[in-house]
Design an enzyme around this catalytic site. Structure first.
Site, PDB file in Angstrom:
ATOM      1  N   HIS A   1       0.826  -1.209   0.000  1.00  0.00           N
ATOM      2  CA  HIS A   1       0.000   0.000   0.000  1.00  0.00           C
ATOM      3  C   HIS A   1       0.858   1.255   0.000  1.00  0.00           C
ATOM      4  O   HIS A   1       0.381   2.335   0.329  1.00  0.00           O
ATOM      5  CB  HIS A   1      -0.946   0.022   1.205  1.00  0.00           C
ATOM      6  CG  HIS A   1      -1.680  -1.266   1.417  1.00  0.00           C
ATOM      7  ND1 HIS A   1      -1.222  -2.240   2.278  1.00  0.00           N
ATOM      8  CD2 HIS A   1      -2.802  -1.745   0.846  1.00  0.00           C
ATOM      9  CE1 HIS A   1      -2.044  -3.276   2.240  1.00  0.00           C
ATOM     10  NE2 HIS A   1      -3.008  -3.012   1.383  1.00  0.00           N
TER      11      HIS A   1
HETATM   12 FE1  FES Z   1       0.151  -1.863   3.765  1.00  0.00          FE
HETATM   13 FE2  FES Z   1       2.778  -2.246   3.974  1.00  0.00          FE
HETATM   14  S1  FES Z   1       1.757  -0.516   3.240  1.00  0.00           S
HETATM   15  S2  FES Z   1       1.185  -3.638   4.443  1.00  0.00           S
END
Ligand code: FES
Length: 186
Positions: free
Chosen positions: A151
């Site tokens: 993410h």
């Molecule tokens: Fe979501 Fe690493 S940014 S698990």
């Protein structure tokens, strides 16, 4: 595979996990599947430690070992990585706490407080993203630290969260140098 830099972080990181389990951890790794199967209670887990031979590492290289089921990266940082980490102001950090099990819980997240005491080139850290637990890629992202592709969390050269959804710096486990070339984690 030796613990050196390559240009392919995916391959590199996962190969280090594999070689770390097979070679570096040694006796502790051999005992792990049995312990894991037995679903140990907290007191058993608390005793688990691994000794890591870091004699093959040069500045700019890393290795990863498995410790209590998690990947722990040992990075021998370059001068630039240390300087970059030291240059960051605490007020610019998303998480101002060191998250270093070797220090008091309220220790600030200075570069020195994230690294090994007296050996600031060395960073030992659980390489698990504090957002939802993915394994970030090393020496990637805007700060040349770690980047989590799940993410988009970006960590700096001291493993401190700088951007993205992860709330905390990646944790530094209890560890110590037991010789110039050997670290005990846990
Ligand atoms: Fe979501 Fe690493 S940014 S698990």
């Amino acid at each position: 595979m030796s613990a050196t830099e390559t240009h392919d972080p995916n391959r590199r990181d996962f190969l280090y996990i594999a070689t770390g389990m097979a070679g570096v951890v040694g006796a502790a790794a051999a005992a792990w599947p049995f312990i894991d199967q037995m679903r140990p209670d907290a007191s058993t887990l608390a005793l688990a430690s691994v000794e890591v031979d870091v004699s093959s590492l040069q500045p700019g290289s890393s290795l990863i070992v498995k410790w209590r089921g998690k990947p722990v990266v040992v990075r021998y940082r370059t001068e630039k990585e240390m300087k970059d980490g030291e240059a960051v102001k605490l007020e610019d950090l998303k998480d101002p706490m060191a998250r270093n099990a070797n220090l008091p819980s309220d220790a600030p997240a200075t570069d020195a407080n994230r690294a090994a005491t007296g050996k600031e080139a060395w960073l030992v850290m659980v390489q698990v993203c504090t957002h939802l637990g993915c394994i970030p890629l090393g020496q990637e992202g805007e700060y040349g630290g770690w980047f989590c592709p799940c993410h988009g969390s970006v960590y700096d050269t001291a493993g401190r969260i700088r951007h993205g959804p992860a709330p905390e710096n990646m944790p530094v486990p209890t560890f110590q140098f037991i010789s110039d070339t050997k670290i005990r984690v846990g």
